[in-house]
Design a protein around this motif. Structure first.
Motif, PDB file in Angstrom:
ATOM      1  N   ALA A 182     -26.929 -13.235 -69.276  1.00 39.05           N
ATOM      2  CA  ALA A 182     -27.536 -12.269 -70.183  1.00 39.05           C
ATOM      3  C   ALA A 182     -26.481 -11.332 -70.747  1.00 39.05           C
ATOM      4  O   ALA A 182     -26.809 -10.335 -71.389  1.00 39.05           O
ATOM      5  N   GLY A 183     -25.215 -11.600 -70.454  1.00 37.45           N
ATOM      6  CA  GLY A 183     -24.137 -10.786 -70.983  1.00 37.45           C
ATOM      7  C   GLY A 183     -23.436  -9.981 -69.907  1.00 37.45           C
ATOM      8  O   GLY A 183     -23.859  -9.918 -68.751  1.00 37.45           O
ATOM      9  N   ASN A 184     -22.344  -9.375 -70.331  1.00 33.51           N
ATOM     10  CA  ASN A 184     -21.558  -8.501 -69.459  1.00 33.51           C
ATOM     11  C   ASN A 184     -21.578  -7.093 -70.052  1.00 33.51           C
ATOM     12  O   ASN A 184     -21.341  -6.916 -71.254  1.00 33.51           O
ATOM     13  N   TYR A 185     -21.827  -6.096 -69.204  1.00 32.80           N
ATOM     14  CA  TYR A 185     -22.079  -4.739 -69.694  1.00 32.80           C
ATOM     15  C   TYR A 185     -21.227  -3.718 -68.941  1.00 32.80           C
ATOM     16  O   TYR A 185     -20.817  -3.940 -67.801  1.00 32.80           O
ATOM     17  N   ASP A 186     -21.003  -2.599 -69.607  1.00 33.79           N
ATOM     18  CA  ASP A 186     -20.369  -1.473 -68.914  1.00 33.79           C
ATOM     19  C   ASP A 186     -21.324  -0.895 -67.873  1.00 33.79           C
ATOM     20  O   ASP A 186     -20.902  -0.531 -66.775  1.00 33.79           O
ATOM     21  N   LYS A 206     -22.613   7.621 -75.282  1.00 36.57           N
ATOM     22  CA  LYS A 206     -21.204   7.867 -74.968  1.00 36.57           C
ATOM     23  C   LYS A 206     -20.343   6.640 -75.248  1.00 36.57           C
ATOM     24  O   LYS A 206     -19.165   6.607 -74.907  1.00 36.57           O
ATOM     25  N   GLY A 207     -20.951   5.621 -75.838  1.00 32.56           N
ATOM     26  CA  GLY A 207     -20.194   4.448 -76.246  1.00 32.56           C
ATOM     27  C   GLY A 207     -20.212   3.290 -75.275  1.00 32.56           C
ATOM     28  O   GLY A 207     -19.554   2.275 -75.520  1.00 32.56           O
ATOM     29  N   LEU A 208     -20.958   3.393 -74.193  1.00 28.59           N
ATOM     30  CA  LEU A 208     -21.020   2.300 -73.233  1.00 28.59           C
ATOM     31  C   LEU A 208     -21.921   1.185 -73.739  1.00 28.59           C
ATOM     32  O   LEU A 208     -22.924   1.432 -74.413  1.00 28.59           O
ATOM     33  N   LYS A 209     -21.565  -0.036 -73.392  1.00 34.69           N
ATOM     34  CA  LYS A 209     -22.419  -1.182 -73.649  1.00 34.69           C
ATOM     35  C   LYS A 209     -23.404  -1.265 -72.487  1.00 34.69           C
ATOM     36  O   LYS A 209     -23.001  -1.475 -71.339  1.00 34.69           O
ATOM     37  N   VAL A 210     -24.699  -1.111 -72.782  1.00 26.91           N
ATOM     38  CA  VAL A 210     -25.703  -0.916 -71.741  1.00 26.91           C
ATOM     39  C   VAL A 210     -26.778  -2.000 -71.803  1.00 26.91           C
ATOM     40  O   VAL A 210     -27.258  -2.348 -72.889  1.00 26.91           O
ATOM     41  N   ALA A 211     -27.160  -2.508 -70.632  1.00 28.12           N
ATOM     42  CA  ALA A 211     -28.356  -3.338 -70.510  1.00 28.12           C
ATOM     43  C   ALA A 211     -29.423  -2.505 -69.810  1.00 28.12           C
ATOM     44  O   ALA A 211     -29.163  -1.892 -68.771  1.00 28.12           O
ATOM     45  N   LEU A 212     -30.630  -2.474 -70.374  1.00 27.65           N
ATOM     46  CA  LEU A 212     -31.761  -1.795 -69.754  1.00 27.65           C
ATOM     47  C   LEU A 212     -32.778  -2.858 -69.354  1.00 27.65           C
ATOM     48  O   LEU A 212     -33.351  -3.538 -70.207  1.00 27.65           O
ATOM     49  N   VAL A 213     -32.983  -3.011 -68.056  1.00 30.50           N
ATOM     50  CA  VAL A 213     -33.803  -4.085 -67.506  1.00 30.50           C
ATOM     51  C   VAL A 213     -35.098  -3.488 -66.960  1.00 30.50           C
ATOM     52  O   VAL A 213     -35.076  -2.685 -66.033  1.00 30.50           O
ATOM     53  N   GLY A 298     -17.268  -5.855 -52.099  1.00 28.87           N
ATOM     54  CA  GLY A 298     -18.042  -4.664 -51.760  1.00 28.87           C
ATOM     55  C   GLY A 298     -18.708  -3.988 -52.934  1.00 28.87           C
ATOM     56  O   GLY A 298     -19.331  -2.930 -52.766  1.00 28.87           O
ATOM     57  N   LYS A 299     -18.600  -4.575 -54.106  1.00 25.07           N
ATOM     58  CA  LYS A 299     -19.237  -4.024 -55.292  1.00 25.07           C
ATOM     59  C   LYS A 299     -20.268  -5.007 -55.832  1.00 25.07           C
ATOM     60  O   LYS A 299     -20.216  -6.201 -55.567  1.00 25.07           O
ATOM     61  N   ILE A 300     -21.192  -4.479 -56.612  1.00 25.09           N
ATOM     62  CA  ILE A 300     -22.149  -5.343 -57.293  1.00 25.09           C
ATOM     63  C   ILE A 300     -21.453  -5.978 -58.488  1.00 25.09           C
ATOM     64  O   ILE A 300     -20.905  -5.282 -59.348  1.00 25.09           O
ATOM     65  N   ALA A 301     -21.454  -7.303 -58.526  1.00 24.82           N
ATOM     66  CA  ALA A 301     -20.862  -8.012 -59.663  1.00 24.82           C
ATOM     67  C   ALA A 301     -21.920  -8.310 -60.720  1.00 24.82           C
ATOM     68  O   ALA A 301     -21.632  -8.282 -61.922  1.00 24.82           O
ATOM     69  N   THR A 313     -34.471 -17.457 -65.268  1.00 25.23           N
ATOM     70  CA  THR A 313     -33.632 -16.537 -64.508  1.00 25.23           C
ATOM     71  C   THR A 313     -32.385 -16.198 -65.310  1.00 25.23           C
ATOM     72  O   THR A 313     -31.809 -17.076 -65.988  1.00 25.23           O
ATOM     73  N   TYR A 314     -31.943 -14.936 -65.226  1.00 25.17           N
ATOM     74  CA  TYR A 314     -30.772 -14.459 -65.959  1.00 25.17           C
ATOM     75  C   TYR A 314     -29.835 -13.688 -65.041  1.00 25.17           C
ATOM     76  O   TYR A 314     -30.261 -13.096 -64.046  1.00 25.17           O
ATOM     77  N   ARG A 315     -28.577 -13.710 -65.426  1.00 21.07           N
ATOM     78  CA  ARG A 315     -27.539 -12.972 -64.704  1.00 21.07           C
ATOM     79  C   ARG A 315     -27.033 -11.830 -65.603  1.00 21.07           C
ATOM     80  O   ARG A 315     -26.579 -12.056 -66.724  1.00 21.07           O
ATOM     81  N   PHE A 316     -27.106 -10.612 -65.076  1.00 18.63           N
ATOM     82  CA  PHE A 316     -26.632  -9.432 -65.787  1.00 18.63           C
ATOM     83  C   PHE A 316     -25.358  -8.961 -65.101  1.00 18.63           C
ATOM     84  O   PHE A 316     -25.399  -8.359 -64.026  1.00 18.63           O
ATOM     85  N   SER A 317     -24.229  -9.256 -65.705  1.00 17.19           N
ATOM     86  CA  SER A 317     -22.945  -8.856 -65.140  1.00 17.19           C
ATOM     87  C   SER A 317     -22.569  -7.476 -65.657  1.00 17.19           C
ATOM     88  O   SER A 317     -22.943  -7.092 -66.774  1.00 17.19           O
ATOM     89  N   GLY A 318     -21.832  -6.733 -64.843  1.00 14.94           N
ATOM     90  CA  GLY A 318     -21.489  -5.392 -65.279  1.00 14.94           C
ATOM     91  C   GLY A 318     -20.399  -4.752 -64.449  1.00 14.94           C
ATOM     92  O   GLY A 318     -19.995  -5.260 -63.392  1.00 14.94           O
ATOM     93  N   THR A 319     -19.939  -3.613 -64.948  1.00 11.73           N
ATOM     94  CA  THR A 319     -18.946  -2.813 -64.224  1.00 11.73           C
ATOM     95  C   THR A 319     -19.637  -1.801 -63.328  1.00 11.73           C
ATOM     96  O   THR A 319     -19.273  -1.631 -62.164  1.00 11.73           O
ATOM     97  N   TYR A 320     -20.650  -1.151 -63.881  1.00  8.60           N
ATOM     98  CA  TYR A 320     -21.420  -0.155 -63.127  1.00  8.60           C
ATOM     99  C   TYR A 320     -22.902  -0.496 -63.220  1.00  8.60           C
ATOM    100  O   TYR A 320     -23.365  -1.096 -64.208  1.00  8.60           O
ATOM    101  N   PHE A 321     -23.637  -0.070 -62.192  1.00  7.29           N
ATOM    102  CA  PHE A 321     -25.068  -0.347 -62.116  1.00  7.29           C
ATOM    103  C   PHE A 321     -25.792   0.937 -61.730  1.00  7.29           C
ATOM    104  O   PHE A 321     -25.261   1.748 -60.961  1.00  7.29           O
ATOM    105  N   SER A 322     -26.989   1.102 -62.263  1.00 12.79           N
ATOM    106  CA  SER A 322     -27.803   2.260 -61.891  1.00 12.79           C
ATOM    107  C   SER A 322     -29.167   1.789 -61.427  1.00 12.79           C
ATOM    108  O   SER A 322     -29.884   1.102 -62.164  1.00 12.79           O
ATOM    109  N   ASP A 323     -29.502   2.139 -60.188  1.00 17.26           N
ATOM    110  CA  ASP A 323     -30.795   1.787 -59.620  1.00 17.26           C
ATOM    111  C   ASP A 323     -31.805   2.866 -59.985  1.00 17.26           C
ATOM    112  O   ASP A 323     -31.814   3.955 -59.422  1.00 17.26           O
TER     113      ASP A 323
END
Length: 601
Positions: A182-186, A206-213, A298-301, A313-323
């Motif tokens: 599903a892409g790679n996101y900040d 702020k310029g981040l590439k964001v996925a909202l799930v 040790g990080k979420i990939a 099913t989709y894979r959302f890759s990213g640098t940071y994640f917010s629960d």
């Protein structure tokens, strides 16, 4: 905003079904036409799937119809996975299955047995490779279907045990169970309630590439038309950073229609959607339930999500994640430290804490509303629901926050379906009593809306570098990283005493005592995980004790948490650090941003 790649996938003329050598498997939620049946994903983490729900408030809903493609004609054994949700001795959720216009010889949903399981529908003749499959609701009282299986394997019985069923389902789904990118996101934000929306918008601006799930078809969470809870908490009163914080919450806010308003449009679903759609840096994924994570060092990939209708099913890759799930789902799956229930007085030092740790939680609500019509109406007797008498009943034409279930005897995640169903049994039972025994007052009233999506309050709380507690709230503790100004009371619900008297262990009404506190600031350290290096959190699952949670949990406050997370993720990317690094090394810059000062200063 770029709409997610899922938006066009559901334009299908037949159900997505997976065919093994001798099986044809149809997920009910993937029916091409769902009619009046609703897609319910609330128990996905327990069941491993969504399902269809015939939620008609006592009026049968329109048929769900699809076309099933068979590899061969001939005789198949048909199995239906369903449950009798209120077996007293049998429940009200009866439905029929039709194949090419012909009903099976038996109906389903009224077995008198509790729990989900496969039911044998007998042999059916498949005369041609494309055949119509139809679900016909017979009562309007929340019958439900998970899946339908056609098998040519003699003597085969589909599995009911969860591990075996999960493996079988995955095999049957085939390529649909294999994650597509599903892409790679900040920043990947999971949860489209107020806190998640604010985190996504804040980061995107702020310029981040964001996925909202988001795992529902609408945004807003408890403040959506599906649940209808009004926004509480102040964003203006003694706000420490009024130049910045609360601005996005204000954009989301559609006014205050109260709880359970009859007009769902008053909660501003379209307003919220257009706001997110207006952000070019956000890709929105509605109807996407996050159910897994992939870890690296040790990080979420990445986060794994499944479309609750197509089952892709989709894979959302990213640098940071917010629960921002409310349940702390992503943190839990990633192995983040968390708490659930009440801490003991010895553990936290809080005067309001119990002597011993326990599993007590605030409950879940399903609101409802009736309106007065021009003609009289009837409502059936409900022997399968809770039973009321002249000695005790709820004399009301609508619900408010007090309708609440799941304090100690049920688990807010594992038993979420049972909690919702208990709320429905209370609503329908009480309404049946009012209509049939108090007809002089309610003869012209009819149910307009009953929420089938539960409005949760409390479950897991993810642990950060600071755990906010009662003393922090009451002692005017000044934190160097204090950011979100909170104004709500310590508002901890408990079963209403009168309700407990008449329904011991089955309470569905609550009470509260408001412990007032002066406005206080929630530290940034409560908004990121203590042990998962790239995980933020915002909303009701942040790092607090149970007591402090009673104040932090309201939605305007949660929205400001999301705004902070979006800015923090921007700073983390800017300086190639993690959430903790933002606190330790870039706190002053963070504060300048919150004050609205130029970044050049």
């Amino acid at each position: 905003m770029k709409r997610g790649i899922l938006a066009t996938l559901f334009a299908l003329v037949f159900a997505l079904s997976a065919t093994a050598q001798k099986h044809v498997f149809v997920e009910a939620e993937s029916f091409g036409e769902r009619g009046g049946w609703k897609t319910d994903q609330q128990s996905f983490d327990v069941m491993g799937s969504s399902y269809l729900l015939a939620h008609g408030m006592g009026n049968p809903v329109g048929d769900a119809v699809t076309t099933v493609k068979f590899p061969k004609t001939g005789t198949y054994r048909l199995w239906v996975r369903t449950k009798d949700w209120a077996p007293f001795p049998k429940g009200p959720g009866e439905f029929a299955v039709y194949l090419d216009g012909k009903p099976l010889s038996k109906t389903f949903g009224v077995s008198g047995e509790a729990g989900w399981r496969w039911y044998d529908g007998g042999d059916v003749t498949v005369s041609h490779k494309d055949m119509e499959l139809r679900l016909k609701d017979l009562t309007g009282f929340d019958g439900r279907v998970d899946a339908i299986l056609f098998t040519r394997k003699k003597g085969f019985v589909p599995p009911n045990e969860k591990a075996d069923l999960d493996a079988f389902r995955k095999k049957m789904l085939g390529d649909l169970a294999k994650p597509k990118s599903a892409g790679n996101y900040d920043l990947v934000v999971v949860g489209g309630g107020v806190s998640g929306m604010c985190a996504a918008i804040s980061g995107a601006r702020k310029g981040l590439k964001v996925a909202l799930v988001q795992n529902r078809p609408v945004l807003g969470g408890n403040n959506s038309s599906e649940i209808r809870v009004h926004l509480m908490g102040s964003i203006n009163y003694q706000n420490k950073y009024p130049e910045v914080l609360g601005k996005i919450v204000n954009e989301i806010d559609n006014g205050d229609p109260g709880n359970g308003h009859v007009d769902g449009k008053r909660y501003g679903d379209n307003r919220k959607l257009k706001l997110v759609e207006g952000e070019e840096n956000i890709t929105l994924f509605l109807n996407m339930h996050a159910f897994g994570v992939e870890m690296k060092n040790g990080k979420i990939a990445s986060v794994l999500g499944r479309d609750i209708e197509t089952n892709q099913t989709y894979r959302f890759s990213g640098t940071y994640f917010s629960d921002c799930t409310g349940d702390g789902t992503i943190g839990y799956l990633a192995g983040a430290e968390y708490r659930i229930g009440r801490e003991s007085k010895a553990q936290t030092g809080e005067s309001m804490a119990p002597e011993k740790k326990d599993d007590f939680l605030l409950g879940m609500s399903n609101l409802w509303v009736s309106t007065k019509k021009s003609e009289k109406s009837a409502f059936p007797e409900t022997p399968w629901a809770l039973q009321f008498t002249d000695e005790y009943y709820i004399d009301a034409h609508k619900a408010d926050w007090q309708w609440e279930t799941g304090f100690t005897n049920l688990h807010q995640i594992d038993d979420v379906e049972e909690i919702r169903d208990h709320n429905l049994r209370a609503i329908y039972g009480n309404w049946s009593f009012l209509k049939n025994k108090k007809g002089d007052k309610y003869a012209y009233h009819a149910l307009d809306w009953v929420s089938y999506v539960g409005g949760k309050r409390e479950s897991r709380r993810l642990i950060g570098d600071h755990v906010l507690n009662q003393m922090d709230l009451q002692d005017d503790v000044q934190f160097e990283d204090g950011m979100v100004t909170a104004t709500w009371t310590i508002d901890l619900h408990f079963p209403d005493k009168k309700n407990s008297k008449y329904f011991p262990g089955q309470e569905f009404m609550s009470a509260t005592e408001h412990i007032r506190v002066a406005p206080y600031d929630i530290p940034y350290r409560c908004l990121y995980s203590k042990n998962i290096d790239n995980l933020f959190m915002a909303g009701r699952n942040i790092s607090t004790t149970h007591i402090a949670f009673g104040s932090t949990r309201v939605m305007r406050t949660c929205g400001m948490m999301g705004e902070v997370v979006g800015i923090a993720a921007y700073l983390a990317k800017k300086h190639d650090t993690d959430p903790r690094g933002v606190y330790k090394q870039h706190l002053e810059e963070f504060k300048r941003i919150l004050k609205g000062e130029s970044l050049a200063k």
